[in-house]
Design an enzyme around this catalytic site. Structure first.
Site, short mmCIF file in Angstrom:
data_model
loop_
_atom_site.label_atom_id
_atom_site.label_comp_id
_atom_site.label_asym_id
_atom_site.label_seq_id
_atom_site.Cartn_x
_atom_site.Cartn_y
_atom_site.Cartn_z
N LEU A 33 -4.77 2.26 -1.80
CA LEU A 33 -5.11 3.37 -0.90
C LEU A 33 -4.31 3.35 0.41
O LEU A 33 -4.72 3.94 1.39
CB LEU A 33 -6.62 3.42 -0.62
CG LEU A 33 -7.50 3.62 -1.86
CD1 LEU A 33 -8.99 3.64 -1.47
CD2 LEU A 33 -7.16 4.93 -2.60
N THR A 35 -1.25 4.67 0.58
CA THR A 35 -0.78 6.06 0.62
C THR A 35 -1.61 6.96 -0.30
O THR A 35 -1.44 8.18 -0.26
CB THR A 35 0.71 6.17 0.21
OG1 THR A 35 0.87 5.56 -1.07
CG2 THR A 35 1.62 5.46 1.19
N GLY A 36 -2.47 6.38 -1.11
CA GLY A 36 -3.28 7.16 -2.05
C GLY A 36 -4.59 7.66 -1.43
O GLY A 36 -4.94 7.30 -0.30
N PHE A 76 6.28 2.22 -2.80
CA PHE A 76 6.71 3.05 -1.67
C PHE A 76 7.93 3.85 -2.13
O PHE A 76 8.74 3.35 -2.92
CB PHE A 76 7.08 2.19 -0.47
CG PHE A 76 5.90 1.48 0.15
CD1 PHE A 76 4.72 2.16 0.39
CD2 PHE A 76 5.97 0.14 0.50
CE1 PHE A 76 3.62 1.52 0.97
CE2 PHE A 76 4.88 -0.51 1.08
CZ PHE A 76 3.72 0.18 1.31
N ASN A 92 6.99 -4.81 -1.76
CA ASN A 92 5.95 -4.03 -2.44
C ASN A 92 6.38 -3.61 -3.85
O ASN A 92 5.65 -3.83 -4.82
CB ASN A 92 5.64 -2.78 -1.60
CG ASN A 92 4.45 -2.01 -2.14
OD1 ASN A 92 3.35 -2.54 -2.24
ND2 ASN A 92 4.67 -0.77 -2.51
N THR A 117 13.53 6.29 -11.01
CA THR A 117 13.98 7.39 -10.15
C THR A 117 15.46 7.70 -10.33
O THR A 117 16.26 6.79 -10.64
CB THR A 117 13.71 7.04 -8.67
OG1 THR A 117 14.40 7.97 -7.83
CG2 THR A 117 14.20 5.65 -8.31
N TYR A 141 15.44 1.98 -1.55
CA TYR A 141 14.40 2.47 -2.46
C TYR A 141 14.93 2.46 -3.89
O TYR A 141 14.31 1.90 -4.80
CB TYR A 141 13.98 3.90 -2.04
CG TYR A 141 13.21 4.62 -3.11
CD1 TYR A 141 11.99 4.12 -3.57
CD2 TYR A 141 13.71 5.79 -3.68
CE1 TYR A 141 11.30 4.78 -4.59
CE2 TYR A 141 13.01 6.44 -4.69
CZ TYR A 141 11.82 5.92 -5.13
OH TYR A 141 11.14 6.56 -6.14
N LYS A 145 13.90 -0.04 -7.24
CA LYS A 145 13.47 0.47 -8.55
C LYS A 145 14.43 0.03 -9.66
O LYS A 145 13.99 -0.25 -10.78
CB LYS A 145 13.37 2.00 -8.50
CG LYS A 145 12.23 2.49 -7.64
CD LYS A 145 11.02 2.85 -8.48
CE LYS A 145 9.78 3.12 -7.68
NZ LYS A 145 8.75 3.85 -8.41
N HIS A 189 9.07 15.04 2.30
CA HIS A 189 9.71 15.77 1.21
C HIS A 189 9.89 17.25 1.53
O HIS A 189 9.07 17.85 2.23
CB HIS A 189 8.91 15.58 -0.08
CG HIS A 189 8.99 14.17 -0.57
ND1 HIS A 189 7.91 13.32 -0.57
CD2 HIS A 189 10.03 13.45 -1.04
CE1 HIS A 189 8.29 12.14 -1.02
NE2 HIS A 189 9.57 12.19 -1.32
#
Ligand code: UDP
Length: 330
Positions: A33, A35-36, A76, A92, A117, A141, A145, A189
């Site tokens: 939670l 960012t959720g 993230f 993370n 991504t 980022y 990934k 975004h």
């Protein structure tokens, strides 16, 4: 048997949880939670609040739940932030994957569907981008990934944990009834920012760069509706459950829209003026990202339902109009 969704309280995760529940799956969610949002999680799913990097916590979840497959969204995902604080992303995202695979291996869980991504490709060598193209990220980022994809590859060879990496292009839209949607704080975004301007919550849009080698000079991106993306995760779970080999798929529409075209479509979808100005380039932004998603269509049988960017923006607008303050709107 249960599908465990990590990051199921986030934007894409919550839409996937909703689709899974509606498709008759038993669903458990792990989310820290950070960012959720609790309210984003379909109440039929069991929510465990904790961190993927906390192995003791994860062991309690895997002990309680009879996990058949994992869908991993917990990460993230803000490119500019990753440029400023790369270690936050490697800790993370990448370290989180190591801990997760260790626990999956302990519990004999063999299938994982993973949010990868387009950022793993970096500045593309050709358009549209194919899965076999070089992956050379231009920001931490994407690098975090890509490392996760590689860790899954070697874990497959060593422990037999099969994975599907879904390389998303730009995700947009919301469940059309407006009950769940995109709520990031701060928002970075393009489409939600444009809609915040339409709502009057921001004065104007800043368009980051008009000197790119594209038809109108602004960046070009490939937008997919969040529900179409959610469907792809369910198809990927079925693909793994059928005993297929690990694989990676692009998820995009194969059509590019420039930032100016998106602004125009949003003006149409909302009927609002939406003031905008040009601003300097944002570090780490590739100029054009368009997917070839033929492979997902052929092998997974993926058929996106939304092919009209104005309609995609329209679903996001319904969410914004009904939730002007995101999930804290009551
Ligand atoms: N963008 C912009 N203004 C904003 C936010 C984004 O011009 O306030 C641009 C950004 O530079 C990129 C495109 O919109 O060209 C999509 O950015 P977003 O952050 O939505 O997704 P990304 O492509 O980085 O995953």
């Amino acid at each position: 048997m249960t599908v465990l969704v990590l990051g199921g309280a986030g934007y894409i995760g919550s839409h996937t949880v909703d689709q899974l529940v509606n498709g008759g799956y038993d669903v458990a969610v792990v989310d820290n939670l950070v960012t959720g949002h609790t309210e984003a999680v379909n109440p039929a799913a069991r929510l465990y609040v904790g961190d993927v990097r906390d192995k003791e916590f994860m062991r309690t979840v895997f002990t309680k739940e009879n996990v058949e497959g994992v869908v991993h969204f917990a990460a993230f995902s803000v490119v500019p932030e990753s440029m400023q604080d790369p270690l936050k992303y490697f800790d993370n995202n990448t370290a989180g994957m190591i801990h997760l695979l260790e626990v999956m291996n302990e519990f004999g869980v063999k299938n994982i569907v993973f949010s990868s991504t387009a950022a793993t490709y970096g500045e593309p060598k050709q358009i549209p981008i194919k899965e076999t193209d070089p992956q050379i990220p231009t920001n931490p980022y994407g690098e975090s990934k890509l490392a996760m994809e590689k860790i899954m590859h070697w874990s497959d060879l060593a422990y037999g944990i099969k994975f599907v990496a879904l390389r998303y292009f730009n995700v947009a839209g919301a469940k059309p009834d407006g009950s769940i949607g995109e709520d990031h704080n701060p928002e970075t975004h393009l489409i939600p920012i444009i809609l915040q301007v339409a709502e009057g919550k921001r004065d104007k849009l800043q368009i980051f760069g008009d000197d790119y080698p594209t038809p109108d000079g602004t960046n070009v991106r490939d937008y997919v509706h969040v529900l179409d993306l959610a469907d792809a995760h369910i198809l990927a779970l079925k693909y793994l459950a059928a005993g297929n080999e690990s694989n990676a798929f692009n998820l995009g529409s194969a059509t590019g829209f420039s930032n100016l075209q998106i602004l125009d479509a949003a003006r149409q979808a909302t009927g609002k003026e939406i003031p905008a100005e040009m601003a300097p380039r944002r570090p780490g932004d590739p100029s054009t990202l368009i997917a070839s998603s033929d492979k997902a269509r052929e092998i997974l049988g993926w058929k996106p339902n939304y092919d009209d960017v104005e309609k995609i923006i329209g679903t996001a607008w319904t969410w914004h109009e009904t939730h002007p303050d995101g999930y804290s709107s009551k």
